[in-house]
Design an enzyme around this catalytic site. Structure first.
Site, PDB file in Angstrom:
ATOM      1  N   LYS A 132       0.099   3.243  -2.748  1.00  0.00           N
ATOM      2  CA  LYS A 132      -0.947   4.551  -3.248  1.00  0.00           C
ATOM      3  C   LYS A 132      -0.808   5.574  -2.911  1.00  0.00           C
ATOM      4  CE  LYS A 132      -3.214   0.638  -1.077  1.00  0.00           C
ATOM      5  NZ  LYS A 132      -4.645  -0.221  -0.330  1.00  0.00           N
TER       6      LYS A 132
ATOM      7  N   SER B  43       0.554  -1.251  -0.293  1.00  0.00           N
ATOM      8  CA  SER B  43       0.055   0.133  -0.101  1.00  0.00           C
ATOM      9  C   SER B  43       1.030   1.536  -0.299  1.00  0.00           C
ATOM     10  CB  SER B  43      -0.629  -0.215   1.502  1.00  0.00           C
ATOM     11  OG  SER B  43      -1.946  -0.453   0.951  1.00  0.00           O
TER      12      SER B  43
ATOM     13  N   VAL C 230       1.735  -4.093   3.763  1.00  0.00           N
ATOM     14  CA  VAL C 230       0.935  -5.208   4.283  1.00  0.00           C
ATOM     15  C   VAL C 230       2.430  -6.027   4.428  1.00  0.00           C
ATOM     16  CG1 VAL C 230      -0.564  -5.178   5.217  1.00  0.00           C
ATOM     17  CG2 VAL C 230      -0.263  -5.595   2.702  1.00  0.00           C
TER      18      VAL C 230
ATOM     19  N   TYR D 250      -4.878   3.374   8.146  1.00  0.00           N
ATOM     20  CA  TYR D 250      -5.984   2.432   8.041  1.00  0.00           C
ATOM     21  C   TYR D 250      -6.910   2.893   9.814  1.00  0.00           C
ATOM     22  CZ  TYR D 250      -4.090  -0.159   4.824  1.00  0.00           C
ATOM     23  OH  TYR D 250      -3.168  -0.031   3.197  1.00  0.00           O
TER      24      TYR D 250
ATOM     25  N   TYR E 120      -4.309  -2.218 -10.476  1.00  0.00           N
ATOM     26  CA  TYR E 120      -3.966  -2.029  -8.802  1.00  0.00           C
ATOM     27  C   TYR E 120      -3.074  -3.062  -8.420  1.00  0.00           C
ATOM     28  CZ  TYR E 120      -4.558  -2.514  -3.729  1.00  0.00           C
ATOM     29  OH  TYR E 120      -5.166  -2.559  -2.282  1.00  0.00           O
TER      30      TYR E 120
HETATM   31  N1  GLU Z   1      -2.304  -5.241  -1.858  1.00  0.00           N
HETATM   32  C1  GLU Z   1      -3.113  -5.239  -0.317  1.00  0.00           C
HETATM   33  C2  GLU Z   1      -4.244  -5.581  -1.030  1.00  0.00           C
HETATM   34  O1  GLU Z   1      -5.090  -5.098  -1.503  1.00  0.00           O
HETATM   35  C3  GLU Z   1      -2.260  -4.176   0.042  1.00  0.00           C
HETATM   36  C4  GLU Z   1      -2.613  -3.859   1.152  1.00  0.00           C
HETATM   37  C5  GLU Z   1      -2.039  -3.466   1.909  1.00  0.00           C
HETATM   38  O2  GLU Z   1      -0.522  -3.266   1.962  1.00  0.00           O
HETATM   39  O3  GLU Z   1      -2.731  -2.724   3.102  1.00  0.00           O
HETATM   40  O4  GLU Z   1      -4.552  -6.034   0.236  1.00  0.00           O
END
Ligand code: GLU
Length: 313
Positions: free
Chosen positions: A71, A68, A265, A247, A195
Site C-alpha cells: 500500500k 499491506s 499480515v 492500523y 488489489y
Molecule cells: N490483502 C490483505 C487484506 O486486504 C491485506 C491486509 C494486511 O496486510 O494488513 O485483507
C-alpha cells in the site's frame, strides 16, 4: 568495512539471534488460507544504510507475501498519477480501527480514513486502475517494485491472490460500499482483482529494504541518483506511515519504535530512519492488531540501539 558498517552488522546479527530464541511469536494470519502455510519460526532482518551498505541476517532472502506493505507503493504511484486530487477520496487520519473495519465508512460517507486501511488502499488501487485494463495496472505496480528494488525477479504469488479472492468477503463488502457512494470509478471486481494481486506480491526482506530506500533518502533512488518522488512527497508518505502504518497499533509503534513504518499480515514490516537507513523485517506471527509481533520487537531494539528514533535517541 568501516566502523559504522561493522556496528550495523553486529547489531543486526545480535537482534536476529535474540529473535530466534523467543517463543512469544504471535499467530500467523489464517483468514487468507494460503498465508497460514508459512513457517512461523521464520525471521529476517535487512538494513540498507545511506551509503548503500547492506546488513542482513536470518531468512533475509526468502520471499514472503508483502500484503499491506504494497500500500505504500500504490500510494506513491497514485500520488504520482493524480497528485493531491487523491485526497478527495481518501483521508489522512489514523483510523484507530482494525485493518478491515467497515463501521467508519458509513459514518464518513464512503471516504476511507487513510490510504493504509483496506478501504483506503482499495480506493487508491481504483485510482491507479482508471484508464487502464487491470492487467496493465498490475504490471505498472509490479514494474515499479522491481525498479525500486533493482530486481526484476520479483513476482506475484498467484496462489495467495486466488486464495484471498476466494475468501475476500470483507474486502468485497468494503469495495461495494464505497462504490455505492461513488468513491470507486471502476467495476468493483476489477479494482479488487488488482488489489488482491498487488497484496500478493512476494518479496524478501532484502528486496523490500532496497525498494524502501527512496523513503529514507528524501525521495531519491540511490541506484540512479534520480528522484522517485519530490522531497516533500517522501516526507508526507513517511508522516502517513508513522501515523497510520500499523492500523490500530500505529500509536504503539510510534511510541516504541519511533520510525515511519508499514506492516502487512504476511508478517513483514518496512521502516526507515530518514537520512540514515531503509529497513525490512519479517516474522510471520502477528499480534492482535495484525502486525508482526517479533518484527515490532526487533525494530524497537534496532531503533533504540542505534539511536534512530525520529524523536531523538
Ligand atoms: N490483502 C490483505 C487484506 O486486504 C491485506 C491486509 C494486511 O496486510 O494488513 O485483507
Amino acid at each position: 568495512m568501516n566502523d559504522t558498517a561493522s556496528t550495523l552488522d553486529r547489531v543486526v546479527r545480535e537482534i536476529a539471534d535474540e529473535m530466534r530464541q523467543r517463543t512469544d511469536r504471535g499467530e500467523v494470519a489464517t483468514y487468507i488460507p494460503e498465508l497460514a502455510r508459512v513457517d512461523p519460526g521464520a525471521f529476517g532482518l535487512v538494513v540498507v544504510d545511506a551509503s548503500g551498505y547492506v546488513a542482513a541476517a536470518g531468512d533475509c532472502d526468502t520471499p514472503f507475501s508483502i500484503q499491506s506493505i504494497s500500500k505504500v507503493f500504490t500510494l506513491t504511484l497514485a500520488l504520482g498519477k493524480v497528485g493531491d486530487k487523491l485526497w478527495e477520496r481518501v483521508g489522512r487520519e489514523p483510523s484507530g480501527s482494525p485493518f478491515n473495519s467497515i463501521v467508519q465508512l458509513e459514518r464518513e460517507r464512503g471516504i476511507p480514513r487513510n490510504p493504509f486501511i483496506n478501504a483506503g488502499a482499495i480506493a487508491v488501487t481504483d485510482c491507479i486502475l482508471s484508464g487502464h485494463q487491470p492487467r496493465e495496472a498490475l504490471g505498472e505496480i509490479l514494474r515499479f517494485m522491481q525498479f525500486l528494488a533493482d530486481d526484476d525477479s520479483i513476482t506475484i504469488d498467484n496462489a495467495v491472490a486466488a486464495s484471498e479472492q476466494r475468501h475476500g468477503y470483507r474486502n468485497s463488502a468494503l469495495a461495494n460500499y464505497m462504490k455505492s457512494f461513488g468513491v470507486l470509478d471502476n467495476p468493483v471486481e476489477f479494482t479488487l482483482g488488482v488489489y488482491f494481486h498487488h497484496c500478493a506480491i512476494a518479496m524478501s526482506c532484502r528486496q523490500l529494504a532496497m525498494a524502501g530506500r527512496f523513503l529514507a533518502q528524501f525521495g531519491a533512488n540511490p541506484s540512479t541518483g534520480l528522484a522517485v518522488v519530490q522531497r516533500e512527497r517522501a516526507r508526507r508518505i513517511n508522516a502517513l506511515m508513522l501515523t497510520c502504518g500499523h492500523y490500530d497499533g500505529s500509536g504503539e509503534f510510534a511510541y516504541r519504535v519511533g520510525l515511519p513504518g508499514k506492516s502487512g499480515v504476511g508478517g513483514g514490516i518496512i521502516a526507515n530512519a530518514p537520512g540514515k537507513a531503509s529497513i525490512a523485517v519479517w516474522a510471520p506471527g502477528l499480534d492482535a492488531s495484525g502486525n508482526s509481533r517479533l518484527g515490532q520487537i526487533a525494530l524497537e531494539a534496532l531503533s533504540k540501539r542505534l539511536g534512530w528514533s525520529i524523536f531523538g535517541a
